[in-house]
Design a protein around this motif. Structure first.
Motif, PDB file in Angstrom:
ATOM      1  N   MET A 356       1.011  -1.364  -0.006  1.00 33.49           N
ATOM      2  CA  MET A 356       0.016   0.111  -0.089  1.00 33.49           C
ATOM      3  C   MET A 356       0.906   1.232  -0.133  1.00 33.49           C
ATOM      4  SD  MET A 356      -2.732   1.347   2.914  1.00 33.49           S
ATOM      5  CE  MET A 356      -1.480   2.237   3.903  1.00 33.49           C
ATOM      6  N   LYS A 357       1.901   1.343   0.692  1.00 31.30           N
ATOM      7  CA  LYS A 357       2.746   2.526   0.891  1.00 31.30           C
ATOM      8  C   LYS A 357       3.477   2.706  -0.302  1.00 31.30           C
ATOM      9  CE  LYS A 357       4.915   3.324   4.779  1.00 31.30           C
ATOM     10  NZ  LYS A 357       5.943   3.140   5.767  1.00 31.30           N
ATOM     11  N   GLU A 358       3.905   1.763  -0.846  1.00 33.97           N
ATOM     12  CA  GLU A 358       4.851   1.712  -2.241  1.00 33.97           C
ATOM     13  C   GLU A 358       3.885   2.171  -3.300  1.00 33.97           C
ATOM     14  OE1 GLU A 358       7.554  -1.221  -2.926  1.00 33.97           O
ATOM     15  OE2 GLU A 358       8.226  -1.299  -0.919  1.00 33.97           O
ATOM     16  N   SER A 359       2.764   1.701  -3.563  1.00 33.78           N
ATOM     17  CA  SER A 359       1.815   1.880  -4.739  1.00 33.78           C
ATOM     18  C   SER A 359       1.127   3.236  -4.535  1.00 33.78           C
ATOM     19  CB  SER A 359       0.828   0.837  -4.664  1.00 33.78           C
ATOM     20  OG  SER A 359      -0.059   0.979  -3.453  1.00 33.78           O
ATOM     21  N   PHE A 360       0.915   3.748  -3.274  1.00 36.76           N
ATOM     22  CA  PHE A 360       0.307   5.132  -3.127  1.00 36.76           C
ATOM     23  C   PHE A 360       1.421   5.941  -3.511  1.00 36.76           C
ATOM     24  CE2 PHE A 360      -3.598   5.058  -0.309  1.00 36.76           C
ATOM     25  CZ  PHE A 360      -4.054   3.799  -0.613  1.00 36.76           C
ATOM     26  N   SER A 361       2.625   5.724  -3.179  1.00 32.29           N
ATOM     27  CA  SER A 361       3.774   6.730  -3.351  1.00 32.29           C
ATOM     28  C   SER A 361       4.025   6.744  -4.666  1.00 32.29           C
ATOM     29  CB  SER A 361       5.032   6.306  -2.746  1.00 32.29           C
ATOM     30  OG  SER A 361       6.017   7.260  -3.169  1.00 32.29           O
ATOM     31  N   SER A 362       3.812   5.584  -5.675  1.00 28.51           N
ATOM     32  CA  SER A 362       3.920   5.623  -7.214  1.00 28.51           C
ATOM     33  C   SER A 362       2.997   6.420  -7.638  1.00 28.51           C
ATOM     34  CB  SER A 362       4.062   4.169  -7.612  1.00 28.51           C
ATOM     35  OG  SER A 362       4.286   4.147  -8.893  1.00 28.51           O
ATOM     36  N   ALA A 363       1.862   6.136  -6.987  1.00 33.14           N
ATOM     37  CA  ALA A 363       0.638   6.950  -7.767  1.00 33.14           C
ATOM     38  C   ALA A 363       0.584   8.262  -7.594  1.00 33.14           C
ATOM     39  CB  ALA A 363      -0.772   6.423  -7.183  1.00 33.14           C
ATOM     40  N   ARG A 364       1.187   8.754  -6.532  1.00 29.87           N
ATOM     41  CA  ARG A 364       1.229  10.363  -6.268  1.00 29.87           C
ATOM     42  C   ARG A 364       2.391  10.897  -7.255  1.00 29.87           C
ATOM     43  NH1 ARG A 364       0.118   8.982  -0.910  1.00 29.87           N
ATOM     44  NH2 ARG A 364       2.405   8.590  -0.358  1.00 29.87           N
ATOM     45  N   GLU A 365       3.307  10.133  -7.537  1.00 31.37           N
ATOM     46  CA  GLU A 365       4.704  10.573  -8.512  1.00 31.37           C
ATOM     47  C   GLU A 365       4.177  10.447  -9.841  1.00 31.37           C
ATOM     48  OE1 GLU A 365       7.702   7.957  -7.237  1.00 31.37           O
ATOM     49  OE2 GLU A 365       8.044   8.941  -5.326  1.00 31.37           O
ATOM     50  N   THR A 366       3.606   9.648 -10.253  1.00 32.99           N
ATOM     51  CA  THR A 366       3.159   9.477 -11.632  1.00 32.99           C
ATOM     52  C   THR A 366       1.982  10.053 -12.154  1.00 32.99           C
ATOM     53  OG1 THR A 366       1.897   7.275 -11.331  1.00 32.99           O
ATOM     54  CG2 THR A 366       4.435   7.214 -11.946  1.00 32.99           C
ATOM     55  N   GLY A 367       1.360  10.634 -11.209  1.00 34.26           N
ATOM     56  CA  GLY A 367       0.284  11.531 -11.579  1.00 34.26           C
ATOM     57  C   GLY A 367      -0.907  10.931 -12.524  1.00 34.26           C
ATOM     58  N   SER A 368      -1.430  11.510 -13.572  1.00 37.13           N
ATOM     59  CA  SER A 368      -2.333  10.759 -14.369  1.00 37.13           C
ATOM     60  C   SER A 368      -2.225  10.195 -15.757  1.00 37.13           C
ATOM     61  CB  SER A 368      -3.343  12.378 -14.820  1.00 37.13           C
ATOM     62  OG  SER A 368      -2.653  13.283 -15.339  1.00 37.13           O
ATOM     63  N   LEU A 369      -0.973   9.310 -15.586  1.00 36.13           N
ATOM     64  CA  LEU A 369      -0.693   8.646 -16.715  1.00 36.13           C
ATOM     65  C   LEU A 369      -2.034   7.757 -17.012  1.00 36.13           C
ATOM     66  CD1 LEU A 369       2.897   7.263 -15.826  1.00 36.13           C
ATOM     67  CD2 LEU A 369       2.312   9.117 -17.476  1.00 36.13           C
ATOM     68  N   MET A 370      -2.311   7.731 -18.552  1.00 31.74           N
ATOM     69  CA  MET A 370      -3.505   6.861 -18.938  1.00 31.74           C
ATOM     70  C   MET A 370      -2.974   5.272 -19.264  1.00 31.74           C
ATOM     71  SD  MET A 370      -6.396   8.290 -19.884  1.00 31.74           S
ATOM     72  CE  MET A 370      -6.890   7.435 -21.326  1.00 31.74           C
ATOM     73  N   PRO A 371      -4.078   4.707 -18.731  1.00 34.69           N
ATOM     74  CA  PRO A 371      -3.869   2.993 -18.835  1.00 34.69           C
ATOM     75  C   PRO A 371      -3.637   2.848 -20.550  1.00 34.69           C
ATOM     76  CG  PRO A 371      -5.588   3.638 -17.497  1.00 34.69           C
ATOM     77  CD  PRO A 371      -5.280   5.024 -18.029  1.00 34.69           C
ATOM     78  N   PRO A 372      -3.174   1.812 -20.825  1.00 36.89           N
ATOM     79  CA  PRO A 372      -3.126   1.426 -22.276  1.00 36.89           C
ATOM     80  C   PRO A 372      -4.383   1.343 -22.732  1.00 36.89           C
ATOM     81  CG  PRO A 372      -2.288  -0.664 -20.991  1.00 36.89           C
ATOM     82  CD  PRO A 372      -2.503   0.692 -19.886  1.00 36.89           C
ATOM     83  N   ALA A 373      -4.646   1.704 -24.140  1.00 40.88           N
ATOM     84  CA  ALA A 373      -5.865   1.882 -24.859  1.00 40.88           C
ATOM     85  C   ALA A 373      -6.551   0.743 -25.058  1.00 40.88           C
ATOM     86  CB  ALA A 373      -5.661   2.243 -26.157  1.00 40.88           C
ATOM     87  N   ASN A 374      -5.718  -0.643 -25.054  1.00 49.45           N
ATOM     88  CA  ASN A 374      -6.258  -1.835 -25.355  1.00 49.45           C
ATOM     89  C   ASN A 374      -6.960  -2.423 -24.117  1.00 49.45           C
ATOM     90  OD1 ASN A 374      -3.635  -2.464 -24.023  1.00 49.45           O
ATOM     91  ND2 ASN A 374      -4.189  -4.644 -24.265  1.00 49.45           N
ATOM     92  N   ILE A 375      -6.908  -1.878 -22.723  1.00 54.60           N
ATOM     93  CA  ILE A 375      -7.724  -2.336 -21.708  1.00 54.60           C
ATOM     94  C   ILE A 375      -8.921  -1.356 -21.186  1.00 54.60           C
ATOM     95  CG2 ILE A 375      -5.851  -3.881 -20.852  1.00 54.60           C
ATOM     96  CD1 ILE A 375      -5.372  -1.763 -18.625  1.00 54.60           C
ATOM     97  N   LEU A 376      -9.086  -0.172 -22.315  1.00 51.33           N
ATOM     98  CA  LEU A 376     -10.013   0.762 -21.656  1.00 51.33           C
ATOM     99  C   LEU A 376     -11.108   0.097 -22.397  1.00 51.33           C
ATOM    100  CD1 LEU A 376      -8.201   4.118 -22.365  1.00 51.33           C
ATOM    101  CD2 LEU A 376      -8.504   2.614 -20.196  1.00 51.33           C
ATOM    102  N   ASN A 377     -12.566   0.436 -21.815  1.00 52.37           N
ATOM    103  CA  ASN A 377     -13.785   0.182 -22.577  1.00 52.37           C
ATOM    104  C   ASN A 377     -14.144   1.331 -23.441  1.00 52.37           C
ATOM    105  OD1 ASN A 377     -14.454  -2.043 -20.844  1.00 52.37           O
ATOM    106  ND2 ASN A 377     -15.253  -0.718 -19.303  1.00 52.37           N
ATOM    107  N   ALA A 378     -14.826   0.764 -24.625  1.00 50.12           N
ATOM    108  CA  ALA A 378     -15.191   1.598 -25.589  1.00 50.12           C
ATOM    109  C   ALA A 378     -16.659   1.600 -25.913  1.00 50.12           C
ATOM    110  CB  ALA A 378     -14.494   1.230 -26.768  1.00 50.12           C
ATOM    111  N   PRO A 379     -17.491   2.354 -25.020  1.00 51.22           N
ATOM    112  CA  PRO A 379     -18.971   2.388 -25.270  1.00 51.22           C
ATOM    113  C   PRO A 379     -19.587   3.031 -26.293  1.00 51.22           C
ATOM    114  CG  PRO A 379     -18.267   3.695 -23.449  1.00 51.22           C
ATOM    115  CD  PRO A 379     -17.097   3.005 -24.010  1.00 51.22           C
ATOM    116  N   THR A 380     -18.704   4.128 -26.895  1.00 46.99           N
ATOM    117  CA  THR A 380     -19.087   4.797 -28.065  1.00 46.99           C
ATOM    118  C   THR A 380     -18.231   4.406 -29.458  1.00 46.99           C
ATOM    119  OG1 THR A 380     -17.658   6.823 -27.832  1.00 46.99           O
ATOM    120  CG2 THR A 380     -19.659   6.833 -26.457  1.00 46.99           C
ATOM    121  N   LYS A 381     -18.845   4.809 -30.546  1.00 41.48           N
ATOM    122  CA  LYS A 381     -17.964   4.692 -31.818  1.00 41.48           C
ATOM    123  C   LYS A 381     -16.804   5.379 -31.725  1.00 41.48           C
ATOM    124  CE  LYS A 381     -18.702   4.651 -36.825  1.00 41.48           C
ATOM    125  NZ  LYS A 381     -17.735   5.433 -37.080  1.00 41.48           N
TER     126      LYS A 381
END
Length: 446
Positions: A356-381
């Motif tokens: 938890m401590k390490e992942s929270f620290s990493s999340a704060r450092e990396t900010g708003s990086l997008m996940p890879p597009a292939n694992i994102l839902n695509a509800p619209t055309k």
């Protein structure tokens, strides 16, 4: 200092001194009302020369603020004295008893005082977290225009209890629970006001302070009860507890017993010593510690020091809490003992806590990086057209039920936050992780 004031009448610029003829009939808390900020006990980190409040008073200008702290730590007292310190008009409302009409009246009176007399208003709102979000939004235009300087008091975490818009316009100042030293000063002031010492032994005096649990207002109430009774004999801890009809925690002489004992309990559990853990648990419960406080610490321990080495530990602790809620005391205390023994004898791992401590620290450092597009839902055309969900590997369709795909944001190397130990159930978890790592490597090599 305790919250000694609950009046709606604005005080004069300098707090008036009580009529000596009335002192004998006034409640003790009223007689001990602080006349200036330097008489506030236990909050010097705020009211001292280098504190936020001390600096504002020295500059003669106040900003809106939220005073966050436990009951009986001086929130109301500070607000009243702040107004007097900078010559502001003071008015107060309680969110428990007030509604929209009361707010409108307070704002109208503040506007009148400012336009007719040029006198700004400090509006103190007790229990501000009890106002709903719409009511909280109602403060914004009057704070922004400077019609009022808002001082809100809350015992709840402002991050969860107050609107973000209101928080952005106010400084959050944290009040500490009163320490044993601060409560001792308050007790001495009470004895000076009464002109005679309390009829308590040294141990009983310290036990009375410990029983207040940082609440100055509660301590003053107990002191007044003792003086009113005019007890002829000196009381020890046991006699004091019997007289007040409240179990008084009799801690050892360094007087940090509350924290020392919970620390000893936690470390005995971590060290897998069920006998010592039971002893410290018994010390706390027989001294009058709140059972739900002990249960909260056990629940935390189950996640922090056991984790997935034995996933049942957390369930056992929560079940003990439910059992205590259902049975009450003393029957429910057996469930607390059972949870304590389970935690003490369970295999230990802090892998989840460290993850938890390490992942929270990493999340704060990396900010708003997008996940890879292939694992994102695509509800619209449109989202499909720009590649969302394209080439996603559905794990259940693979031979091993494991695709080995890369789920990390582009430009970020995979991290290893969770490192299970070779103990308890985490030994099995470790085998799974090793198998998945091997399969990922085979996919890459293939």
């Amino acid at each position: 200092m305790a919250d000694l004031f609950a009046h709606d009448d604005p005080p004069p610029t300098a707090p008036a001194q009580p009529d000596p003829r009335r002192l004998g009939s006034m409640p003790l808390a009223e007689r001990l009302r602080p006349a200036s900020l330097d008489q506030i006990i236990g909050q010097e980190h705020l009211t001292g020369p280098e504190g936020a409040i001390g600096r504002m008073v020295a500059a003669g200008r106040l900003s809106s603020m939220i005073l966050w702290g436990p009951p009986g730590t001086g929130k109301t007292s500070i607000a009243r004295l702040l107004a007097a310190s900078v010559g502001m008009r003071f008015t107060s409302i309680s969110a428990v008893f007030s509604g929209v009409a009361d707010l409108k009246k307070a704002f109208a009176e503040a506007e009148g005082a400012l336009s007719l007399h040029g006198r700004p208003t400090l509006l103190f709102v007790d229990e501000i977290h009890r106002f709903n979000r719409a009511q909280q939004d109602g403060f914004l235009p009057f704070v922004e225009k400077g019609t009022v300087t808002l001082v809100g008091a809350t015992t709840e975490n402002p991050s969860f209890a107050l609107n973000a818009a209101l928080l952005s316009r106010a400084q959050v100042l944290i009040l500490h629970r009163l320490s044993a030293d601060a409560l001792g000063q308050l007790l001495t002031r009470a004895e000076d006001a009464e002109g005679l010492p309390l009829p308590l032994t040294k141990d009983a005096r310290e036990a009375l302070i410990a029983s207040a649990d940082g609440d100055g207002r509660f301590l003053l109430g107990q002191i007044e009860t003792l003086y009113t009774a005019q007890i002829p004999a000196v009381l020890g801890p046991a006699e004091l507890g019997a007289f007040l009809q409240r179990r008084v925690a009799v801690y050892d002489k360094d007087r940090d017993g509350h924290y020392n004992l919970i620390s000893a309990l936690h470390k005995s559990l971590r060290g897998s010593d069920p006998q010592a853990a039971l002893y410290y648990l018994a010390r706390m419960l027989t001294a009058g510690e709140e059972p739900l406080y002990v249960l909260r610490r056990l629940v935390r321990f189950a996640s922090e020091d056991i984790g997935l080495a034995d996933p049942q530990a957390l369930i056992q602790c929560l079940a003990a809490k439910d059992a205590y809620d259902f049975l009450g005391s003393p029957e429910g205390e057996l469930a607390i003992v059972q949870a304590c023994l389970y935690c003490a004898t369970a295999p230990k791992s802090n892998a989840a806590y460290m993850a938890m401590k390490e992942s929270f620290s990493s999340a704060r450092e990396t900010g708003s990086l997008m996940p890879p597009a292939n694992i994102l839902n695509a509800p619209t055309k449109l989202m499909k057209d720009i590649g969302y969900g394209k080439n996603y590997a559905y794990d259940h369709d693979t031979q091993d039920g494991f695709s080995g795909a890369d789920y990390w944001p582009e430009g970020m190397r995979p991290q290893n936050f969770y490192r299970p130990v070779e103990r308890g159930f985490e030994r099995e978890v470790l085998r799974r992780l090793e198998w998945w790592d091997k399969k990922r490597q085979e996919r890459r090599d293939g």
